[in-house]
Design an enzyme around this catalytic site. Sequence first.
Site: not given
Ligand code: DGL
Length: 278
Positions: A9, A74-75, A190, A151, A41-42
């Site tokens: 992740d 997810n991203t 997530t 967070e 990452y989003g």
């Molecule tokens: N893990 C990212 C998701 O599930 C959420 C956190 C992020 O933006 O990195 O999209």
Amino acid sequence: MPSTIGVFDSGFGGLTVLRALLHRLPKARFAFLGDTARLPYGSKSRRTIARYAAQSARFLVREQGAEFLVIACNTASALALDAIQDAVPSVPVLGVIEPGAAAAHAASKTRDVLVVATDATVQSHAYTTACLAQGLRAFEMACPLLVPLVEEGWTNHAVTAEVIRIYLDELLATARSGGFTPDTLVLGCTHYPLLRPMIEQIMASIAPAAMQVIDSAESTAEAAARRFDGGAMGAGTGADARAQVRCFATDSVDKFERLGSRFLGQPVGPVELVDLGG
Ligand code: DGL
């Protein structure tokens, strides 16, 4: 049967997926990597997400010997699944989008579903594509304030409740004005399962009809468990993460250890710092 399952992740939100995996595969060994130095990452571009995710996948496969990868983000699943597969061609890779769409298909009667996710996931329309393949229409909306609130540990905070109410009001109003009659909401990030009780409660107070909430962590763990057919990893009793999981983070291991237990539902154990470069 892989000796180690790699779980990746952008941060520690993916521990919600690991929690579900531990439940389904209590005899498996896991290596979890949270790329906390480069989170979120989003809000980043496809190119950057693909580069970061490919580096992370290589670490899990080449340095931790993972023989199966679960992309618990997810991203990264939405924008970089191909890049990850190219980076580790010999290892099967499972993302969270397809299992989430399959669970929405099982839940929805109206065939219209809502998806909340990060900006990058929504812009990729990966959920729209995966839902269409299941015969569903998806209405997607980005909720960028929710990741930082989680967070911060504000999963029970009045400010978070207010933000969720504003997002869900807008989501329902826009979807309905576009002719959607949704009965299912997919948590396409997530971090959002940590807010599930609040989301369900607020949704129940504003939606005109019952809304099923789908958490792709559960459906992804189910999909992974199906691949291994229960087998030697499926039998057994209560999972102890400290015995089964090695956790790695690219930034503060203290913060990961402190906040990670909320996502995992039990102590994460000692977290090892790793440098993946730029
Ligand atoms: N893990 C990212 C998701 O599930 C959420 C956190 C992020 O933006 O990195 O999209």
